[in-house]
Design an enzyme around this catalytic site. Sequence first.
Site, PDB file in Angstrom:
ATOM      1  N   GLY A   7       0.709  -1.117   0.047  1.00  0.00           N
ATOM      2  CA  GLY A   7       0.150   0.160   0.066  1.00  0.00           C
ATOM      3  C   GLY A   7       0.946   1.253  -0.037  1.00  0.00           C
ATOM      4  N   SER A  11      -0.581   4.201   4.661  1.00  0.00           N
ATOM      5  CA  SER A  11      -1.803   3.618   4.378  1.00  0.00           C
ATOM      6  C   SER A  11      -2.277   2.640   5.689  1.00  0.00           C
ATOM      7  CB  SER A  11      -1.522   2.733   3.278  1.00  0.00           C
ATOM      8  OG  SER A  11      -0.555   1.641   3.389  1.00  0.00           O
ATOM      9  N   GLY A  12      -1.414   2.320   6.445  1.00  0.00           N
ATOM     10  CA  GLY A  12      -1.774   1.478   7.871  1.00  0.00           C
ATOM     11  C   GLY A  12      -0.988   0.037   7.565  1.00  0.00           C
ATOM     12  N   LYS A  13      -0.275  -0.004   6.465  1.00  0.00           N
ATOM     13  CA  LYS A  13       0.379  -1.448   6.311  1.00  0.00           C
ATOM     14  C   LYS A  13       1.060  -1.931   7.322  1.00  0.00           C
ATOM     15  CE  LYS A  13       3.701   0.407   3.127  1.00  0.00           C
ATOM     16  NZ  LYS A  13       3.208   1.918   3.726  1.00  0.00           N
ATOM     17  N   ALA A  34      14.045  -5.468  10.816  1.00  0.00           N
ATOM     18  CA  ALA A  34      14.000  -3.843  10.458  1.00  0.00           C
ATOM     19  C   ALA A  34      15.229  -3.468   9.447  1.00  0.00           C
ATOM     20  CB  ALA A  34      14.199  -3.173  11.825  1.00  0.00           C
ATOM     21  N   HIS A  50       7.846   3.356  15.289  1.00  0.00           N
ATOM     22  CA  HIS A  50       7.601   2.126  14.908  1.00  0.00           C
ATOM     23  C   HIS A  50       8.167   1.221  16.207  1.00  0.00           C
ATOM     24  CE1 HIS A  50       6.600   1.285  10.381  1.00  0.00           C
ATOM     25  NE2 HIS A  50       6.845   2.604  10.777  1.00  0.00           N
ATOM     26  N   ARG A  51       9.016   1.517  16.772  1.00  0.00           N
ATOM     27  CA  ARG A  51       9.726   0.737  18.090  1.00  0.00           C
ATOM     28  C   ARG A  51       8.711   1.042  19.052  1.00  0.00           C
ATOM     29  NH1 ARG A  51      16.098   2.622  17.874  1.00  0.00           N
ATOM     30  NH2 ARG A  51      16.619   1.088  16.591  1.00  0.00           N
ATOM     31  N   ARG A  53       5.546   1.278  19.186  1.00  0.00           N
ATOM     32  CA  ARG A  53       4.231   0.651  18.841  1.00  0.00           C
ATOM     33  C   ARG A  53       4.339  -0.751  19.044  1.00  0.00           C
ATOM     34  NH1 ARG A  53       2.882   2.326  13.640  1.00  0.00           N
ATOM     35  NH2 ARG A  53       4.120   0.657  12.565  1.00  0.00           N
ATOM     36  N   ARG A  54       5.600  -1.384  18.655  1.00  0.00           N
ATOM     37  CA  ARG A  54       5.834  -2.790  18.770  1.00  0.00           C
ATOM     38  C   ARG A  54       6.261  -3.269  20.270  1.00  0.00           C
ATOM     39  NH1 ARG A  54      10.255  -1.830  14.917  1.00  0.00           N
ATOM     40  NH2 ARG A  54      12.170  -2.194  16.036  1.00  0.00           N
TER      41      ARG A  54
END
Length: 165
Positions: A7, A11-13, A34, A50-51, A53-54
Amino acid sequence: MKTLFTGGVKSGKSRLAEAYALEQAGGRKPYYLATTEFVDDEMKERIMIHRQRRQDKFVTIEAPVNLLAALQCCPGPVLVECISMWLNNQLFHGVPEADILAELEAAMQLPCTMVLVLNEVGLGIIPDNALARQYVDLSGRAAQLIAAHCERVFFCSAGLKLQMK
């Protein structure tokens, strides 16, 4: 099982692929490969988001260039985030396209459960410079190669996923 999330930017992918990888891991902690290199402050900020969030839900491995070798070190399910940045890194380091696609093909032959993220860059206008055109063409070839090996392919937009395969 191999799955591709593709996407556009934002896009949220990535978020959808992370949730999917955790679901597919069946209670095991999946690997997070990563591929982004720290190049500037904006990229550092994106990586930090990203870090955060995961959190600690994944075992993170930094692999900006040697995708195949890194995948071979992952005994469990793995999320590759993202192939687009890996392609960018390969071109930046002067790796010939044939070698890039050969490494990607070899990676797709591995027997591990894999969730891959790839930006869709072919929906816009034809870029005005040779390097950008090379990247778009390479990304399109990579997308087709990956999709051919995947049991599932999702196109993402507006935070939603549409199953294509």
